[in-house]
Design a protein around this motif. Structure first.
Motif, mmCIF file in Angstrom:
data_model
loop_
_atom_site.group_PDB
_atom_site.id
_atom_site.type_symbol
_atom_site.label_atom_id
_atom_site.label_comp_id
_atom_site.label_asym_id
_atom_site.label_seq_id
_atom_site.Cartn_x
_atom_site.Cartn_y
_atom_site.Cartn_z
ATOM 1 N N LYS A 185 0.812 -1.227 0.000
ATOM 2 C CA LYS A 185 0.000 0.000 0.000
ATOM 3 C C LYS A 185 0.845 1.277 0.000
ATOM 4 C CE LYS A 185 -3.996 -2.067 2.342
ATOM 5 N NZ LYS A 185 -4.147 -3.205 1.661
ATOM 6 N N SER A 186 1.951 1.218 -0.743
ATOM 7 C CA SER A 186 2.784 2.412 -0.885
ATOM 8 C C SER A 186 2.598 2.978 -2.285
ATOM 9 C CB SER A 186 4.257 2.087 -0.622
ATOM 10 O OG SER A 186 4.722 1.132 -1.544
ATOM 11 N N ALA A 187 2.770 4.268 -2.386
ATOM 12 C CA ALA A 187 2.555 4.945 -3.679
ATOM 13 C C ALA A 187 3.722 4.664 -4.621
ATOM 14 C CB ALA A 187 2.420 6.441 -3.455
ATOM 15 N N ALA A 188 3.394 4.412 -5.850
ATOM 16 C CA ALA A 188 4.404 4.215 -6.893
ATOM 17 C C ALA A 188 4.117 5.214 -8.003
ATOM 18 C CB ALA A 188 4.336 2.794 -7.425
ATOM 19 N N GLY A 189 5.173 5.737 -8.582
ATOM 20 C CA GLY A 189 5.005 6.755 -9.618
ATOM 21 C C GLY A 189 5.112 6.192 -11.019
ATOM 22 N N ASP A 190 4.923 7.074 -11.973
ATOM 23 C CA ASP A 190 5.052 6.704 -13.378
ATOM 24 C C ASP A 190 6.511 6.368 -13.672
ATOM 25 O OD1 ASP A 190 2.481 7.565 -13.233
ATOM 26 O OD2 ASP A 190 2.666 9.140 -14.723
ATOM 27 N N ASN A 191 6.713 5.669 -14.787
ATOM 28 C CA ASN A 191 8.048 5.203 -15.119
ATOM 29 C C ASN A 191 8.213 5.180 -16.627
ATOM 30 O OD1 ASN A 191 10.210 3.357 -15.710
ATOM 31 N ND2 ASN A 191 10.068 2.642 -13.604
ATOM 32 N N LEU A 192 9.351 5.628 -17.109
ATOM 33 C CA LEU A 192 9.682 5.560 -18.531
ATOM 34 C C LEU A 192 10.994 4.811 -18.668
ATOM 35 C CD1 LEU A 192 8.984 6.486 -21.466
ATOM 36 C CD2 LEU A 192 10.479 8.428 -21.046
ATOM 37 N N GLN A 193 10.996 3.773 -19.477
ATOM 38 C CA GLN A 193 12.192 2.959 -19.675
ATOM 39 C C GLN A 193 12.472 2.775 -21.160
ATOM 40 O OE1 GLN A 193 14.270 1.365 -17.339
ATOM 41 N NE2 GLN A 193 13.177 2.606 -15.840
ATOM 42 N N GLN A 194 13.743 2.703 -21.471
ATOM 43 C CA GLN A 194 14.151 2.377 -22.832
ATOM 44 C C GLN A 194 14.314 0.865 -22.886
ATOM 45 O OE1 GLN A 194 17.129 4.891 -24.491
ATOM 46 N NE2 GLN A 194 17.811 3.346 -25.935
#
Length: 193
Positions: free
Chosen positions: A131-140
């Protein structure tokens, strides 16, 4: 004289009809020429653009899917698995040259996903369980592909309707971008240095 006037009127009508398609063709041609221009795009500009587009596309897709789920709750299975059935999502995929998917727990073992994507998905699952917040992610992913992931909140209507069978309420947007399409869509004049 009447024959000449009829001939002139017919020519005007034919020419007028043809003019409309010429204008449409000209707009398409201008769009294609603009997309084909040689551009110098830095890696930073490419990443910045993909990240901005990803945020925007994920928000629009989420709102569109939620709206459709509210209107047609009985079609949740179809809507959640085939997002292209939602006109707005199909338009976004065409406009940005992006592939939009909704991932859940079952995708941890999806062989279609790259190993790096499954690791990121596993981290999102861990965050959801705790129940912890996770953010957006951009990966190559490789030389040609970028993937943008955006998790949904556990309280989201999409999590509740699309991921009912999961132990943990969890869903992540997966937006797969082709670098070639990003560069093609960028306006050279609007690129930030």
């Amino acid at each position: 004289m009447k024959e000449i006037l009829r001939g002139i009127a017919l020519a005007i009508v034919v020419f007028g009809c043809d003019l409309g398609s010429r204008v449409e063709n000209t707009k398409e041609l201008n769009k294609e020429i603009k997309a084909s221009q040689i551009k110098r795009v830095t890696h930073t500009q490419l990443i910045y653009s993909a990240n901005e587009w990803g945020k925007k596309i994920a928000q629009i897709t989420e709102k569109s899917l939620e709206d459709q789920l509210r209107k047609n709750p009985s079609e949740a299975n179809v809507l959640c698995t085939d997002l292209a059935k939602i006109p707005v999502v199909a338009a976004l995929e065409r406009e940005y040259g992006v592939q939009i998917e909704l991932l859940g727990m079952a995708d941890l073992k999806n062989p279609k996903l790259a190993a790096k994507e499954r690791e990121i998905l596993d981290a999102y699952v861990y965050s959801a369980k705790n129940k912890s917040a996770a953010g957006d992610n951009l990966q190559q992913l490789d030389d040609t592909l970028l993937v943008y992931n955006a998790p949904l909140t556990a309280e989201s209507l999409i999590c509740k309707e699309c991921m009912k069978s999961q132990d943990v309420p969890f869903a992540v947007w997966r937006l797969l971008f082709s670098k070639k399409e990003i560069i093609r869509k960028l306006d050279a004049k609007q690129l930030k240095n």
